[in-house]
Design a protein around this motif. Structure first.
Motif, mmCIF file in Angstrom:
data_model
loop_
_atom_site.group_PDB
_atom_site.id
_atom_site.type_symbol
_atom_site.label_atom_id
_atom_site.label_comp_id
_atom_site.label_asym_id
_atom_site.label_seq_id
_atom_site.Cartn_x
_atom_site.Cartn_y
_atom_site.Cartn_z
ATOM 1 N N ASN A 88 0.841 -1.181 0.000
ATOM 2 C CA ASN A 88 0.000 0.000 0.000
ATOM 3 C C ASN A 88 0.886 1.245 0.000
ATOM 4 N N PHE A 89 0.898 1.948 -1.148
ATOM 5 C CA PHE A 89 1.807 3.079 -1.330
ATOM 6 C C PHE A 89 1.071 4.350 -1.705
ATOM 7 N N GLU A 90 1.733 5.462 -1.457
ATOM 8 C CA GLU A 90 1.328 6.729 -2.042
ATOM 9 C C GLU A 90 2.501 7.197 -2.905
ATOM 10 N N THR A 91 2.204 7.923 -3.949
ATOM 11 C CA THR A 91 3.242 8.364 -4.868
ATOM 12 C C THR A 91 3.547 9.840 -4.647
ATOM 13 N N VAL A 92 4.846 10.128 -4.590
ATOM 14 C CA VAL A 92 5.315 11.505 -4.441
ATOM 15 C C VAL A 92 6.117 11.849 -5.693
ATOM 16 N N SER A 93 5.741 12.920 -6.352
ATOM 17 C CA SER A 93 6.479 13.376 -7.533
ATOM 18 C C SER A 93 7.703 14.153 -7.092
ATOM 19 N N LEU A 94 8.792 13.940 -7.801
ATOM 20 C CA LEU A 94 10.048 14.620 -7.483
ATOM 21 C C LEU A 94 10.660 15.203 -8.747
ATOM 22 N N PRO A 95 11.474 16.234 -8.584
ATOM 23 C CA PRO A 95 12.205 16.735 -9.744
ATOM 24 C C PRO A 95 13.364 15.777 -10.027
ATOM 25 N N ASP A 137 11.595 10.372 -11.165
ATOM 26 C CA ASP A 137 10.616 11.458 -11.219
ATOM 27 C C ASP A 137 9.495 11.270 -10.198
ATOM 28 N N SER A 138 9.454 10.078 -9.576
ATOM 29 C CA SER A 138 8.486 9.854 -8.499
ATOM 30 C C SER A 138 8.980 8.729 -7.592
ATOM 31 N N VAL A 139 8.444 8.709 -6.377
ATOM 32 C CA VAL A 139 8.812 7.709 -5.379
ATOM 33 C C VAL A 139 7.528 7.166 -4.766
ATOM 34 N N HIS A 140 7.471 5.855 -4.562
ATOM 35 C CA HIS A 140 6.338 5.219 -3.903
ATOM 36 C C HIS A 140 6.699 5.000 -2.441
ATOM 37 N N ILE A 141 5.939 5.640 -1.550
ATOM 38 C CA ILE A 141 6.195 5.567 -0.112
ATOM 39 C C ILE A 141 5.103 4.732 0.538
ATOM 40 N N PRO A 142 5.478 3.792 1.412
ATOM 41 C CA PRO A 142 4.438 3.045 2.126
ATOM 42 C C PRO A 142 3.522 3.989 2.901
ATOM 43 N N VAL A 143 2.240 3.731 2.848
ATOM 44 C CA VAL A 143 1.277 4.552 3.582
ATOM 45 C C VAL A 143 1.460 4.343 5.079
ATOM 46 N N ASP A 144 1.722 3.123 5.489
ATOM 47 C CA ASP A 144 1.898 2.792 6.901
ATOM 48 C C ASP A 144 3.258 3.302 7.386
ATOM 49 N N GLN A 145 3.259 4.136 8.429
ATOM 50 C CA GLN A 145 4.500 4.701 8.951
ATOM 51 C C GLN A 145 5.459 3.627 9.440
ATOM 52 N N LEU A 146 4.924 2.548 9.997
ATOM 53 C CA LEU A 146 5.780 1.468 10.480
ATOM 54 C C LEU A 146 6.560 0.835 9.331
ATOM 55 N N HIS A 147 5.918 0.655 8.183
ATOM 56 C CA HIS A 147 6.613 0.094 7.024
ATOM 57 C C HIS A 147 7.703 1.042 6.522
ATOM 58 N N THR A 148 7.410 2.329 6.558
ATOM 59 C CA THR A 148 8.422 3.315 6.147
ATOM 60 C C THR A 148 9.621 3.241 7.085
ATOM 61 N N TYR A 149 9.355 3.233 8.375
ATOM 62 C CA TYR A 149 10.425 3.145 9.370
ATOM 63 C C TYR A 149 11.251 1.875 9.167
ATOM 64 N N GLU A 150 10.590 0.723 9.008
ATOM 65 C CA GLU A 150 11.295 -0.548 8.849
ATOM 66 C C GLU A 150 12.154 -0.569 7.583
ATOM 67 N N THR A 151 11.643 0.009 6.514
ATOM 68 C CA THR A 151 12.393 0.051 5.261
ATOM 69 C C THR A 151 13.657 0.885 5.419
ATOM 70 N N VAL A 152 13.527 2.056 6.023
ATOM 71 C CA VAL A 152 14.687 2.926 6.243
ATOM 72 C C VAL A 152 15.668 2.261 7.204
ATOM 73 N N ARG A 153 15.156 1.699 8.285
ATOM 74 C CA ARG A 153 16.012 1.026 9.278
ATOM 75 C C ARG A 153 16.817 -0.104 8.616
ATOM 76 N N ASP A 154 16.150 -0.934 7.814
ATOM 77 C CA ASP A 154 16.834 -2.055 7.163
ATOM 78 C C ASP A 154 17.899 -1.564 6.178
ATOM 79 N N TYR A 155 17.590 -0.503 5.445
ATOM 80 C CA TYR A 155 18.555 0.047 4.493
ATOM 81 C C TYR A 155 19.768 0.627 5.213
ATOM 82 N N GLU A 156 19.537 1.358 6.295
ATOM 83 C CA GLU A 156 20.649 1.947 7.038
ATOM 84 C C GLU A 156 21.516 0.857 7.682
ATOM 85 N N ARG A 157 20.901 -0.193 8.176
ATOM 86 C CA ARG A 157 21.675 -1.322 8.714
ATOM 87 C C ARG A 157 22.517 -1.965 7.614
ATOM 88 N N TYR A 158 21.943 -2.054 6.434
ATOM 89 C CA TYR A 158 22.655 -2.616 5.280
ATOM 90 C C TYR A 158 23.892 -1.773 4.957
#
Length: 141
Positions: free
Chosen positions: A30-37, A82-103
């Motif tokens: 479950n994602f929301e899309t954010v447009s980016l330059p 040009d866009s990024v799909h971000i998990p709607v659930d904050q916990l999923h966003t946190y877990e994704t960032v946490r796992d990437y930073e650990r990596y």
């Protein structure tokens, strides 16, 4: 081995093993899309509880009060999509960032261990690791 050789060795190693963020780390449907330059973006220090991603001209392209959403968009903008799909659930966003930073931290720990074995000094490691990450357009905030 010279420091230049060490840097090249680690650039090649990380490049060959590097997973894609967020695709290889996200566990959500479950994602929301954010447009980016299609520009290089910078994650600024928080200002009144708000995190902003700006371009080199200082124009704000994304703003949030959630540090992990800001980091998620920042890390995902590495390849200038040009866009990024971000998990709607904050916990999923946190877990994704946490796992990437650990990596990324895993690469840094392995690199530091190798650096100490080869050079028997620790003072230059921060500079060397920054050069490796910079060459690969990687950041660890």
């Amino acid at each position: 081995m010279t420091e230049k050789d060490f840097i090249q060795k680690w650039v090649d190693k990380i490049k060959s093993e590097l997973k894609k963020f967020p695709d290889d780390f996200v566990h959500s449907d479950n994602f929301e899309t954010v447009s980016l330059p299609v520009k290089i973006l910078f994650l600024n220090p928080p200002l009144f509880g708000s995190y902003q991603l700006t371009d080199e001209a200082g124009d704000t392209h994304y703003s949030t009060d959630d540090m992990f959403r800001a980091k998620y968009v920042y890390y995902a903008s590495r390849m200038r999509p040009d866009s990024v799909h971000i998990p709607v659930d904050q916990l999923h966003t946190y877990e994704t960032v946490r796992d990437y930073e650990r990596y990324l931290d895993g690469f840094l720990k392995e690199m530091e261990k190798d650096f100490k074995q080869i050079f028997q000094k620790t003072k230059g490691f921060k500079i060397i690791s920054a050069q490796v990450f910079s060459t690969l357009n990687l950041t660890r905030t």
